[in-house]
Design an enzyme around this catalytic site. Structure first.
Site, PDB file in Angstrom:
ATOM      1  CG  ASP A 131      -1.912   1.121   1.262  1.00  0.00           C
ATOM      2  OD1 ASP A 131      -2.326   1.571   0.183  1.00  0.00           O
ATOM      3  OD2 ASP A 131      -2.254   1.590   2.358  1.00  0.00           O
ATOM      4  CG  ASN A 152     -16.842  -2.274   0.579  1.00  0.00           C
ATOM      5  OD1 ASN A 152     -16.321  -3.023  -0.258  1.00  0.00           O
ATOM      6  ND2 ASN A 152     -16.832  -2.551   1.874  1.00  0.00           N
ATOM      7  CG  LEU A 166      -5.399  -6.690  -0.332  1.00  0.00           C
ATOM      8  CD1 LEU A 166      -6.132  -6.051  -1.499  1.00  0.00           C
ATOM      9  CD2 LEU A 166      -5.492  -8.211  -0.425  1.00  0.00           C
ATOM     10  CB  CYS A 185     -21.700  -8.177  -3.841  1.00  0.00           C
ATOM     11  SG  CYS A 185     -20.175  -7.577  -3.091  1.00  0.00           S
ATOM     12  CB  CYS A 188     -25.802  -7.519  -0.294  1.00  0.00           C
ATOM     13  SG  CYS A 188     -25.356  -6.697   1.249  1.00  0.00           S
ATOM     14  CB  CYS A 195     -21.726   5.201   3.030  1.00  0.00           C
ATOM     15  SG  CYS A 195     -20.495   6.521   2.932  1.00  0.00           S
ATOM     16  CB  SER A 213     -11.001   6.828   5.329  1.00  0.00           C
ATOM     17  OG  SER A 213     -11.468   5.776   6.140  1.00  0.00           O
ATOM     18  CB  CYS A 245     -19.452  -6.149   4.644  1.00  0.00           C
ATOM     19  SG  CYS A 245     -19.218  -7.430   3.388  1.00  0.00           S
TER      20      CYS A 245
END
Length: 309
Positions: A131, A152, A166, A185, A188, A195, A213, A245
Site C-alpha cells: 500500500d 464498497n 493486501l 455480493c 446486497c 455510508c 477516511s 458487510c
C-alpha cells in the site's frame, strides 16, 4: 526446480510467514483497469489526493516497476481484532490502526519472504509492496483468486471478510497462476446504504472525496461544514462499510501481537481525547498509522466532532 514445485514452495512459505492467503497472477498490463481508473480520476473522486494521478502507467503495468517481472504474488495479512473498540469507545479509530503500522510489520515479512525465495530457488529479483507504491493491489488480488472486489470497492474474501491488508511481491520468476473467483455480493447494498456521507454513489465505485477516511486522514485543510453531523464519532478512518458487510461475520481475530492496541487506548474517554497531549499521543501511537495525521490532524478531527454537538 520445476515451476509447479516453485509455486508450491512460494505458497507454503507464505503460510509459514503468517499470511492467510496467497494468490499468483501473470505480471502483465491491466488493460481492463485502465478505463476505470481514468474515469474515476476524471470524476474527481480522488479529491485532493493528487498523488493518485501520478505514475498512471506504472499502476497498470508491473513490468515498469520490476523489469522482467513474470509473476505478481498477492497476499492477505489479517488484522481483524479480537475486540472492536469502536463498539464501546466514545470516539473511534479504524481497526487497522489499533497497533503498529502495518507498512512496517508486513513489509518486514515480505522482505523475509523474498530472502527465502532467493535462498531456495536462486537468483530471483523483485520488489515488495504494501500500500505504498503505484500498485493496483485489489485488482491483482482479485486476479489471484483471493476474493472479489465488493460494492464498497474493497476486496472481499468468503472466509475472512475484508479486515485484512493486501501485499504483493512482484518477481521475475515464472509461477503457476491462480484463477479469479466470482462476485458474491449479489443484491446486497448494505455498504452503500450505511455510508453516512454517501461516498458509494454506485455499486463498486467509491467517491474518495466524500469518504470519512479521506476527511479524517488524507485531507490536510479544514473539513467542509456540509459533512457536519455525519461522522458517527470517527476521528481516524472509518469502518462503517466493512462493519455492515455480511461477509465480515466470517472474519477471524488476527494472531499478530504487533497489531494489538496499547491497553490505554481501550479506556480513552471523549474528554481524554479532547485533552490529548503530545506525550500521550506518542505513547499511544508512536509506531501507529495514526502518525499520518500527526497530533494536529487528530485534534482537528476531534474539534470537528465537538462542533457538531
Amino acid at each position: 526446480m520445476q515451476q509447479t514445485k516453485r509455486t508450491a514452495f512460494v505458497k507454503a512459505t507464505a503460510t509459514a510467514l503468517g499470511f492467510s492467503f496467497c494468490g499468483i497472477s501473470k505480471a502483465e498490463f491491466l488493460k481492463d483497469e485502465a478505463p476505470r481508473v481514468e474515469e474515476w480520476l476524471k470524476r474527481g473522486y480522488h479529491g485532493k489526493m493528487s498523488y493518485l494521478e501520478n505514475h498512471f502507467d506504472k499502476r497498470l503495468d508491473p513490468t515498469l516497476l520490476v523489469p522482467g517481472a513474470k509473476s505478481v504474488v498477492s497476499l492477505i495479512y489479517n488484522y481483524a481484532p479480537a475486540k472492536d473498540l469502536a463498539a464501546t469507545s466514545e470516539l473511534k479509530i479504524a481497526k487497522y490502526a489499533y497497533g503498529e503500522d502495518y507498512h512496517t510489520v508486513v513489509k518486514e515479512k515480505l522482505k523475509t519472504f523474498l530472502d527465502m525465495i532467493q535462498e531456495e530457488i536462486g537468483d530471483v529479483q523483485g520488489r515488495a509492496f504494501v500500500d505504498s507504491a503505484p500498485v493496483m493491489e485489489r485488482a491483482w488480488a482479485q486476479r489471484g483468486g483471493l476474493g472479489w472486489i465488493g460494492k464498497n470497492s474493497l476486496l472481499l474474501n468468503r472466509s475472512h471478510g475484508s479486515f485484512f491488508f493486501l501485499a504483493e511481491l512482484i518477481i521475475d520468476l515464472e509461477l503457476d497462476t491462480d484463477e479469479g473467483i466470482k462476485d458474491y455480493c449479489g443484491t446486497c447494498t448494505a455498504c452503500m446504504d450505511a455510508c453516512p456521507t454517501d461516498a458509494i454513489p454506485q455499486p463498486y465505485v467509491v467517491d474518495g472525496s466524500k469518504c470519512i477516511s479521506y476527511f479524517t486522514i488524507e485531507l490536510k485543510g479544514e473539513i467542509p461544514n456540509d459533512v457536519k453531523g455525519k461522522f458517527d464519532n470517527w476521528i481516524f478512518g472509518c469502518d462503517i462499510c466493512q462493519d455492515v458487510c455480511p461477509w465480515n461475520s466470517f472474519s477471524k481475530p488476527h494472531h499478530e501481537p504487533r497489531f494489538n492496541p496499547p491497553p490505554e487506548l481501550e479506556h480513552m474517554t471523549r474528554q481524554d481525547w479532547r485533552e490529548i497531549t503530545d506525550d500521550v499521543f506518542k505513547k499511544l501511537f508512536s509506531d501507529s498509522a495514526v502518525q499520518r495525521t500527526k497530533l494536529k490532524g487528530l485534534q482537528r478531527n476531534i474539534l470537528f466532532l465537538d462542533a457538531e454537538e
